[in-house]
Design a protein around this motif. Structure first.
Motif, PDB file in Angstrom:
ATOM      1  N   MET A   1       0.797  -1.224   0.000  1.00 16.10           N
ATOM      2  CA  MET A   1       0.000   0.000   0.000  1.00 16.10           C
ATOM      3  C   MET A   1       0.832   1.277   0.000  1.00 16.10           C
ATOM      4  O   MET A   1       0.460   2.266  -0.632  1.00 16.10           O
ATOM      5  N   GLY A   2       1.942   1.307   0.740  1.00 14.78           N
ATOM      6  CA  GLY A   2       2.721   2.535   0.870  1.00 14.78           C
ATOM      7  C   GLY A   2       2.273   3.332   2.087  1.00 14.78           C
ATOM      8  O   GLY A   2       1.165   3.155   2.606  1.00 14.78           O
ATOM      9  N   CYS A   3       3.127   4.221   2.552  1.00 11.40           N
ATOM     10  CA  CYS A   3       2.844   4.983   3.782  1.00 11.40           C
ATOM     11  C   CYS A   3       1.685   5.967   3.630  1.00 11.40           C
ATOM     12  O   CYS A   3       0.766   5.988   4.448  1.00 11.40           O
ATOM     13  N   LEU A   4       1.766   6.802   2.599  1.00 12.51           N
ATOM     14  CA  LEU A   4       0.739   7.847   2.473  1.00 12.51           C
ATOM     15  C   LEU A   4      -0.659   7.261   2.263  1.00 12.51           C
ATOM     16  O   LEU A   4      -1.606   7.682   2.939  1.00 12.51           O
ATOM     17  N   PRO A   5      -0.846   6.279   1.376  1.00 14.28           N
ATOM     18  CA  PRO A   5      -2.181   5.684   1.234  1.00 14.28           C
ATOM     19  C   PRO A   5      -2.669   5.009   2.517  1.00 14.28           C
ATOM     20  O   PRO A   5      -3.867   4.971   2.777  1.00 14.28           O
ATOM     21  N   SER A   6      -1.739   4.470   3.305  1.00 18.27           N
ATOM     22  CA  SER A   6      -2.127   3.755   4.520  1.00 18.27           C
ATOM     23  C   SER A   6      -2.506   4.685   5.658  1.00 18.27           C
ATOM     24  O   SER A   6      -3.447   4.414   6.411  1.00 18.27           O
ATOM     25  N   TYR A   7      -1.780   5.773   5.801  1.00 19.95           N
ATOM     26  CA  TYR A   7      -1.936   6.615   6.986  1.00 19.95           C
ATOM     27  C   TYR A   7      -2.627   7.960   6.743  1.00 19.95           C
ATOM     28  O   TYR A   7      -3.207   8.528   7.666  1.00 19.95           O
ATOM     29  N   LEU A   8      -2.540   8.481   5.527  1.00 24.97           N
ATOM     30  CA  LEU A   8      -3.012   9.850   5.303  1.00 24.97           C
ATOM     31  C   LEU A   8      -4.233   9.938   4.402  1.00 24.97           C
ATOM     32  O   LEU A   8      -5.149  10.717   4.660  1.00 24.97           O
ATOM     33  N   ASP A   9      -4.263   9.146   3.342  1.00 23.65           N
ATOM     34  CA  ASP A   9      -5.357   9.220   2.374  1.00 23.65           C
ATOM     35  C   ASP A   9      -6.495   8.279   2.796  1.00 23.65           C
ATOM     36  O   ASP A   9      -6.256   7.176   3.285  1.00 23.65           O
ATOM     37  N   MET A  10      -7.713   8.721   2.599  1.00 25.98           N
ATOM     38  CA  MET A  10      -8.870   7.941   3.039  1.00 25.98           C
ATOM     39  C   MET A  10      -9.497   7.085   1.937  1.00 25.98           C
ATOM     40  O   MET A  10     -10.376   6.271   2.215  1.00 25.98           O
TER      41      MET A  10
END
Length: 383
Positions: free
Chosen positions: A154-163
């Protein structure tokens, strides 16, 4: 003269090849935002020449110049001398990092990756909170398959920041009956930010992740993150063999659409343009796949920005710029949003979570009466 620095051993000939023509100046997003000659490729090559000749030494002031770069490769493709500017900048950053000149915000990102496994210093358990309920429950109970044909990264940004990116990706793959698994809470940052800052911890970090990925026995890896894709495709092979085929979600989705495995059921009656992420476009030559997908969506009117494909304007979201100088990154994003507004686009679609995030910030920085109701979306949300 014997080379004193590692970057000099590798790139002395290229650095001296710079003819000072200034072609790079016209396409450099950093120069466009600052008008500082030392910030574009020509200025950087002149500074490196001075270092090689012993007139100046690596310093904090030089670090401020060489970290002010999105590594977008626009200069590389405009250079008549075929100088790989981004590679030279990345190599010199290793020296700056070694000498203790890496900017503090980037060192904060490094510490988060090393301690928490992601760029946000969030918990590993939080990584799967974005999963759809059924998949999240399986992950929490340890019931995800340990082996599968396809591994989703998934990657960091899709996992933690993007909904929206992760749920949209999974929804489409479920519709295509893809046999997949994930690393769940064991997924960690791919290490791309470590590479970009010149950290000597990148290689060992990558080696550990390679072992985790290989343990799944997957024959293919799919990621919605352009930075992760570039890292796995272009950088990891220099460290170790992943032993599988790497796909970005735009490539994989196009394959599923072409095979007829997934079909479009809804209509999008809006003008849509595509922003080429630097890490997918210039770095990996992925240009047509996302356009092919968008043009097949019923009702969608595709419009092309004046600067596209190899000539696409960098949005400012890469190279560590969002951490190093977020205000400059947003300024560059606003310029890219204006490119879309100029062709009447109602939606900007990209294949990079960092681009989506920064373009949204750039849109908000434009007066409301100018930006209208333009939306920024990832390609996964369109399928």
């Amino acid at each position: 003269m014997e080379a004193k620095y590692e970057f000099e051993k590798k790139y002395r000939k290229e650095i001296l090849q710079c003819s000072r023509c200034g072609f790079c100046q016209a396409v450099c997003p950093i120069f466009g935002a600052t008008l500082r000659p030392s910030y574009n490729a020509r200025g950087k090559m002149l500074l490196l020449k001075e270092i090689m000749e012993g007139y100046i030494e690596p310093s904090q002031e030089l670090a401020d110049t060489f970290y002010a770069c999105t590594t977008c490769q626009s200069c590389t493709y405009s250079c008549p001398s075929n100088i790989e500017v981004n590679e030279i900048v990345e190599e010199f950053r290793k020296k700056l990092y070694e000498d203790g000149f890496a900017p503090a915000p980037l060192l904060g990102v490094r510490d988060s990756i090393i301690k928490a496994g992601n760029v946000y210093a969030s918990t590993r358990e939080d990584r799967i909170e974005i999963y759809p309920p059924a998949l999240r429950e399986k992950a929490q109970k340890g019931e995800l398959p340990t082996k599968a044909e396809t591994l989703l990264f998934m990657g960091c940004l899709p996992s933690y920041l993007d909904m929206k990116i992760v749920p949209s990706l999974i929804k489409t793959l479920d519709a295509g009956e893809v046999n997949y698994t994930t690393l769940a809470t064991e997924e960690s940052c791919c290490g791309f930010p470590l590479f970009l800052m010149g950290s000597d911890e990148f290689e060992s970090h990558a080696e550990r992740l390679i072992q985790k990925i290989k343990a799944t026995g997957a024959r293919e890896l799919v990621t919605p993150c352009a930075g992760c894709y570039k890292t796995f495709k272009n950088i990891y092979p220099k460290i170790g063999d992943l032993g599988l085929e790497v796909y970005h979600s735009v490539q994989y989705f196009e394959k599923l659409v072409t095979e007829g495995t997934i079909k479009f059921s809804g209509e999008i009656a809006q003008k849509v343009t595509y922003h080429d992420p630097c890490d997918l476009g210039r770095a990996c030559k992925i240009f047509e796949e996302p356009r092919n997908i968008l043009k097949k969506i019923p009702g969608l009117e595709f419009v092309e920005m004046a600067r596209n494909r190899l000539d696409a304007r960098c949005c400012g979201g890469g190279g560590g710029m969002q951490a190093y100088n977020p205000d400059m990154a947003v300024h560059m994003a606003s310029e890219r949003v204006r490119d879309a507004l100029a062709v009447g686009a109602e939606i900007i679609v990209s294949g990079c979570p960092a681009c989506k995030d920064n373009l949204r910030k750039g849109a908000r920085a434009i007066p409301k009466q100018e930006r209208g109701k333009i939306k920024i979306m990832d390609i996964t949300e369109m399928v």
